[in-house]
Structure formats: structure tokens, C-alpha cells
Design an enzyme around this catalytic site. Structure first.
Site, PDB file in Angstrom:
ATOM      1  N   CYS A  13     -32.526 -13.405  -5.564  1.00  0.00           N
ATOM      2  CA  CYS A  13     -32.140 -14.631  -4.755  1.00  0.00           C
ATOM      3  C   CYS A  13     -31.811 -14.764  -3.438  1.00  0.00           C
ATOM      4  O   CYS A  13     -31.641 -15.822  -2.915  1.00  0.00           O
ATOM      5  CB  CYS A  13     -30.859 -15.141  -5.824  1.00  0.00           C
ATOM      6  SG  CYS A  13     -29.677 -14.076  -5.439  1.00  0.00           S
ATOM      7  N   GLU A  30      -2.070   0.176  -4.459  1.00  0.00           N
ATOM      8  CA  GLU A  30      -1.898  -1.034  -3.848  1.00  0.00           C
ATOM      9  C   GLU A  30      -2.425  -2.359  -4.441  1.00  0.00           C
ATOM     10  O   GLU A  30      -2.757  -2.008  -5.595  1.00  0.00           O
ATOM     11  CB  GLU A  30      -3.086  -1.074  -2.627  1.00  0.00           C
ATOM     12  CG  GLU A  30      -4.650  -1.128  -3.172  1.00  0.00           C
ATOM     13  CD  GLU A  30      -5.496  -1.078  -1.921  1.00  0.00           C
ATOM     14  OE1 GLU A  30      -5.315  -1.976  -0.977  1.00  0.00           O
ATOM     15  OE2 GLU A  30      -6.398  -0.572  -1.771  1.00  0.00           O
ATOM     16  N   CYS A  82     -30.146  -9.130  -1.940  1.00  0.00           N
ATOM     17  CA  CYS A  82     -30.837  -9.275  -3.200  1.00  0.00           C
ATOM     18  C   CYS A  82     -32.151  -9.686  -3.188  1.00  0.00           C
ATOM     19  O   CYS A  82     -32.766 -10.826  -2.734  1.00  0.00           O
ATOM     20  CB  CYS A  82     -29.947 -10.196  -3.989  1.00  0.00           C
ATOM     21  SG  CYS A  82     -30.672 -10.239  -5.720  1.00  0.00           S
ATOM     22  N   ASP A 129       1.008  -1.067   0.126  1.00  0.00           N
ATOM     23  CA  ASP A 129      -0.045  -0.015  -0.038  1.00  0.00           C
ATOM     24  C   ASP A 129       0.714   1.375   0.035  1.00  0.00           C
ATOM     25  O   ASP A 129       1.592   1.285   1.058  1.00  0.00           O
ATOM     26  CB  ASP A 129      -0.964  -0.030   1.256  1.00  0.00           C
ATOM     27  CG  ASP A 129      -2.219   0.964   1.022  1.00  0.00           C
ATOM     28  OD1 ASP A 129      -1.946   1.641  -0.021  1.00  0.00           O
ATOM     29  OD2 ASP A 129      -2.827   1.141   2.043  1.00  0.00           O
TER      30      ASP A 129
END
Length: 673
Positions: A590, A207, A587, A115
Site C-alpha cells: 500500500c 513503564e 510497505c 519509568d
């Protein structure tokens, strides 16, 4: 996040009980980052609260907080209803699942997360050495992309409005963003990364994840030596410093890279006991995928503050969350993460977005759109991509997010084509006060991604059938089957412009041909529902019947009548439910639960349902074609039978008799009566 208590005490700094409303005002601005350990947190919270109070952002945060509070109350109620028998059952389920996950633990790989330290700010300081040692931020008074470590000592951080940062640090210096410069230095760092892992995973410009297992074995040196060598190489090549974390998996490696920032490293041994000790006291917010909303829920409902407590509360998590979400929480408690080197995955989308001061100036908005179209076209052509689905993302001055999507008949990549269609999408939303514009291209050409179409402009059989079907029904009035999408922002977009694998935070869905859909905030969706297309049915039918009053004369024929056609369209539109994130987590199609911070996973999930919808639509077209073919075959069979019958009749009328007819007569004569 904006707190409900803040509203009650908005007019005063403290109430009679001595409460401080700013203490419960937690936004992305007040979240600690590396280099902010010694900051007076309450001072920052108070400043942010006082300067945000009454703003549209504050009001939007209040709405989100009320929504989260409602979710927390619901979860608490569900917790109270759990009996000892229930908890005993779910504890057994959780214990079994934890054992299964533990069996998957892989300590054979060594992952390194790199990073860059305050990347944008460091690049600007490298370009202008006079900024060294001074508090500086990349961005503007409206929004900050990055702050250097001198500025962070005052509480200034990325994703914070510049005017609040200036209040915290009056001597703060602002430097405008220059992404061409940042991309150049990012490419230099990636050249170094490839020496250690040619298949490294770039998470962003600053990163990356590297699998250093093989290089450690090949050179017979320890992982900490590789990390030190890599950091030195990056500094020698770029003049920039970076921090590194080494761990048995990617999840822990990212956590480790943040421990000794800036310009440091931390190594977690590939040992189960070391991992469990490390994870036991680790705050849950340190884990990638757990944002402020998830953290707030876990703390408020279950009292979970550390990763170890995920396992202690396993029965509750198993009872109240889906299996996938519970598995994620259990994996966090066990310190498990991905260790496999992912196979080459083809990009599903590419996007750009730009944040600016809220404006209604259409000239300025179209100018920003042209810049984004240019950037998107450049990025696509660099990777040799052509796409069909273009999505426009808008964030209004009240921080509501709207999206419009259009799926084209041909693949495009040029600036002119992108701008042309993007302008049509933007025009449909104006007039509007906007503070962010984003463009996303997806549904890339099949030639690059395993399809069979070599020429993007060549019509497929599906396109041909769709166009014929459209021509057949061209007398119908235009009916837009709007796609309602839930967009509840959990973070403020940072930077002036960014390119990412997962673009706008929304999901979209499109028909095979071309259609646009508008997304509203989740509050409006709950009142709108999913039956918008169904609600138009009566109006459409009435309009069509008034246009074609003689339609009833054909109802007894074998042809498809208008009423049946409309009924089919209504049925299809009701069956094709649009995907949205219920409660910003689940969701609607589903039931899978993904936190808002799982941006890439949610985007892939959205694309999965998009592909499923397109496949279903193509299947319907195929069925229509099959029915038409069967009808055509039946007509041909009837015609052949009629012709055959006529031939037999004509033969009977003539003097000629077929030989089989002669034997048939003879057998009838010889048959006993």
C-alpha cells in the site's frame, strides 16, 4: 551503525589524514542513555569498534550501512532535482497540513509516564543488597539486559555484549536474569498505577502511561503533586525508585520522564507556548519512533537535528515522504502526540523470544524451543487465548532474521501442541547456527474476539469448502507459495527472554489452510523478488502433465481441465503479492511508510494485510462455490426442461389432449389465411 568508512580503514586506527574510523561507528551500544552524560563517548566508540571489527555483527552493520547510504544518496538526488516552483508548491501543501494538525492540538488532558529506574538491576540489588554501589549488569557475557547507574558511568548499557562491557568496566558484576522475579515486582507497581488510572497503558514491565486528568480534578491538586505521590507510593510498596514525566500528551510525557533520571520528575505545563519552547531545542532522537536510522537520514539529507527544524524543512519532508510520514514529522515539530484514552483493544498476538550464544547444537535449540513453548502457553492460558497462526523467528549467527509461519485448522494453546508445530517449523530450517529463537501466536479464536464460532475444533463452512476443494485437487503435487519477508534489524534484542504485544520483528502471511514461508534478509529479497510462486508454474505444469498424459482428452468437455486450474493458481499466486518493507520503510502493498522502530504499528499493519489476504482467499472460495452452485442450478434447469419435454411428447402420443392445446388448435382454424 557500522560505517562504510570503517571498512576502508579497518587495518589501522588512523589514516594519513588523522581520521578515526571508530568515530563513524555508531551502533546501539554507543547510544547515550540516562546516567551516561559524563561518559567519554570517543573511548566507548573506540572500544566497541576495536572489539567488533571483523565480527559477523560488524559485517551485518556494514551491509545495513551500505543500504542506508544508498537511500541517503537517492534522497539527496531527489532533493537536488526539486525546483523553486516545486518547493513553493510543497511549502503551501505543508503549511496547510501544519495548520490542520495544529487545529487538533488538545491541551485538556494530563498524561504521566512512569519509568522504573534500571528496573532489572534494581530488583536484583533489592534481592542482594551487597550489590549496592557496585557496577553490575543483568545478563551474561553474550548480552546485557540492564546495567545499573554505577556501570553506566563506564559506558556500559543495555543491549551491549557482555565481553565489550567487561572491557569498558573490568570490575563489572554479572547477574543472570530472573523474569519471574521481575514480573512479580512489575505487578506490584501496576497495583499502585491503578489507584490513579484504572485504565493505564502498560508499555512494558517497567513503564506505563497514566491519564491523571480526572484524579487531579477530583482531588483538586496539581499534576506534580500526583507524580510525587505516585513515585513515593511505588517506593513504599516495592522498595524501588522510578522517574516520571508529566505533559499534555503521551509523546512528550515519555520525553519528560527521561530528563531527571534516576528518581526524579519533570512537568511540562499544558500551555502551547511552553510546549513549543520545550520542543524547539529537543534533539530528534529523544522522540519515540525516531531511531538511529531515521536520525541518520534526517541529519545527512536535510540537516535536521532538532524537532523545531522539522517545520523549517517542511517543504522537503512533504516532497520526499508519504503523507503519513510527513504528518508524523510535522507532529513532532509541533509537539503533538496522542491524548485520547485508547479503547480496549483485543490483543492480536503474543510472543516470547530468547537470546543466547550462537550455536548449531540441535539438542540445545530444541530445548530452548520447548522453554519458549511453555512460556507462550502459560501466557496464552493466563489470558484465555487460543490461536491458529504460529510464527517461528530465528536470528542467525550472522544477524540475519528468518521467520516461518504456519496457520492451523484448529485453535491451540497447550504446550504440547505449540511445541509440536514449532518443532516442525524449526526442523525445516536446520542445520543452522542460531543466536535467537522467538515464538509468536496470532489469529486468536473468534469466540473471545467477536467471532461466532464457539467451539475452536468445530469446522466452519469455509474450512469445509477448503477441505473439499483440497480433496478435489489432491492429485496435484505440493507447491509451497513461500512468503518472502524483509527483516532488517535496527536494534539488538535484549534480555534472555521477553514477552511483548508485538513479537518477532517480522511480518508474515499465511493461507487459509496451512503453509510455511521462509524470510531472508532484505539483500536476498531484492534478488528473489515477489514472483517465487510464479516461477514454479512451468515445473509444476510439466510434472502434472507427465503424470496425467491423457489430460488433453478432456479439454473439450465442460469440466474444469488441468491447464485452466494451473493457470488460475498461477494468476492467483501472482496477484497475491507478499508484504515486505521496501528499503525497510515502505510497505510494498500500500506504500505506507513506517520506521522500523514503530514495532507495534508495523505489526498491526502486517496483521491488516494478513486479514485482507485471508478475506480475499475466502472470497475466492465463495466465488468458486457460487460458480458451482450456478452450474448445478443450470444442470437442474436443463434436466427439468428435458423432463417437461418428455412429458409433452408422451402426452402428444397418447389420446389425451390438454385443454390449452385444444384452444390453440381452435384459434388456428379460425385465423384468416
Amino acid at each position: 551503525m557500522a560505517m562504510a568508512t570503517a571498512t576502508a580503514t579497518e587495518g589501522t586506527e588512523t589514516n594519513d589524514d588523522g581520521a578515526r574510523p571508530w568515530q563513524s561507528y555508531h551502533t546501539v551500544y554507543t547510544t547515550a542513555k540516562a546516567g551516561m552524560d559524563g561518559v567519554d563517548k570517543e573511548k566507548v566508540q573506540r572500544t566497541v569498534y576495536e572489539m567488533s571489527k571483523g565480527s559477523k555483527y560488524f559485517q551485518n552493520e556494514e551491509r545495513k550501512d551500505a543500504f542506508i547510504t544508498q537511500k541517503i544518496d537517492k534522497l539527496r538526488t531527489q532533493c537536488d532535482k526539486l525546483t523553486q516552483a516545486d518547493l513553493s508548491h510543497f511549502q503551501k501543501v505543508a503549511d496547510r497540513r501544519i495548520l490542520e494538525l495544529e487545529a487538533l492540538r488538545d491541551l485538556s488532558r494530563i498524561w504521566l509516564h512512569v519509568d522504573m529506574d534500571a528496573f532489572y538491576a534494581a530488583v536484583e540489588t533489592l534481592s542482594n543488597p551487597t550489590l549496592k554501589g557496585k557496577p553490575m549488569a543483568v545478563g551474561s557475557m553474550s548480552m546485557i539486559s540492564t546495567a545499573n547507574y554505577e556501570a553506566r558511568k563506564f559506558g556500559v548499557r543495555a543491549a551491549m555484549p557482555g565481553f565489550i562491557a567487561r572491557k569498558l568496566c573490568p570490575e563489572l558484576i554479572f547477574v543472570p536474569t530472573d523474569f519471574n522475579k521481575y514480573t512479580h515486582y512489575s505487578d506490584l507497581t501496576r497495583t499502585v498505577f491503578r489507584r490513579y488510572d484504572p485504565n493505564f497503558m502498560a508499555a512494558s514491565l517497567d513503564e506505563a502511561y497514566l491519564d491523571i486528568t480526572e484524579v487531579c480534578k477530583r482531588r483538586n491538586i496539581k499534576s506534580e503533586e500526583i507524580a510525587e505521590e505516585l513515585r513515593t507510593s511505588v517506593y513504599e510498596e516495592t522498595g524501588l525508585t522510578c522517574s516520571a514525566g508529566v505533559a499534555p500528551n503521551r509523546l512528550l510525557a515519555k520525553v519528560c520522564s527521561d530528563i531527571n533520571k534516576p528518581n526524579g520528575q519533570y512537568v511540562l505545563p499544558n500551555d502551547r507556548m511552553a510546549v513549543m519552547t520545550f520542543i524547539s531545542s529537543l534533539p530528534i532522537r529523544k522522540i519515540g519512533g525516531i531511531g538511529k536510522v531515521t536520525e541518520h537520514i534526517l541529519k545527512a539529507v536535510f540537516g535536521i537535528n532538532t524537532c523545531e527544524q522539522m517545520l523549517e524543512k517542511a517543504s522537503y519532508l512533504c516532497a520526499l515522504f508519504s503523507q503519513s510520514t510527513a504528518d508524523f514529522f510535522f507532529s513532532v515539530g509541533l509537539g503533538l502526540g496522542k491524548t485520547d484514552s485508547p479503547e480496549v483493544r483485543f490483543r492480536k498476538s503474543i510472543s516470547n523470544e530468547r537470546t543466547f550464544s550462537a550455536t548449531e547444537d540441535e539438542v540445545l535449540l530444541y530445548k530452548k524451543l520447548a522453554e519458549l513453548a511453555e512460556m507462550l502457553s502459560t501466557d496464552m492460558q493466563k489470558e484465555g487465548l487460543c490461536g491458529r497462526t504460529l510464527t517461528l523467528k530465528l536470528k542467525t549467527s550472522s544477524f540475519e532474521v528468518r521467520t516461518r509461519a504456519m496457520t492451523l485448522r484448529k485453535y491451540i494453546s497447550s504446550r504440547e501442541d505449540i511445541l509440536k508445530h514449532a518443532s516442525e517449523l524449526l526442523k525445516a530450517e536446520l542445520p543452522l547456527s542460531v543466536r535467537l529463537i522467538g515464538l509468536r501466536m496470532s489469529h486468536f479464536d473468534g469466540d473471545k474476539y467477536g467471532g461466532s464460532t464457539s467451539n475452536p475444533k468445530q469446522k466452519t463452512i469455509t474450512d469445509f469448502i477448503a477441505s473439499v476443494d483440497a480433496d478435489r485437487n489432491r492429485f496435484l503435487p505440493d507447491v509451497a507459495d513461500h512468503d518472502f519477508v524483509s527483516h532488517t534489524e535496527t536494534n539488538v534484542s535484549i534480555g534472555s527472554c521477553q514477552t511483548s504485544r508485538d513479537p518477532a520483528d517480522g511480518n508474515h502471511s499465511s493461507d487459509v489452510n496451512c503453509q510455511s514461508g521462509t524470510g531472508w534478509s532484505s539483500e536476498e529479497i531484492q534478488t528473489s523478488g515477489n514472483n517465487a510462486s510464479c516461477s514454479n508454474y512451468g515445473q509444476v505444469k510439466e510434472a502434472v502433465e507427465s503424470t496425467f498424459p491423457i489430460q488433453g482428452q478432456f479439454e473439450d468437455t465442460s469440466t474444469l481441465n488441468l491447464s485452466n486450474l494451473l493457470d488460475d493458481e498461477r494468476l492467483n499466486s501472482c496477484e497475491d503479492k507478499t508484504m515486505l518493507w521496501l528499503n525497510d520503510y515502505k510497505c510494498s502493498l500500500c506504500g505506507i511508510e513506517l520506521p522500523p522502530s514503530f514495532a507495534e504499528e508495523r505489526l498491526e499493519h502486517s496483521d491488516f494485510h494478513l486479514a485482507e489476504k485471508l478475506q480475499k482467499e475466502e472470497s475466492r472460495i465463495h466465488q468458486r462455490t457460487s460458480v458451482s452452485s450456478r452450474s448445478w442450478d443450470q444442470k437442474n434447469r436443463i434436466t427439468r426442461e428435458r423432463i417437461s419435454k418428455k412429458q409433452k411428447l408422451s402426452q402428444k402420443e397418447g389420446s389425451y389432449r390438454p385443454i390449452d392445446y385444444f384452444f390453440l388448435l381452435k384459434s388456428n382454424k379460425n385465423r384468416p389465411s
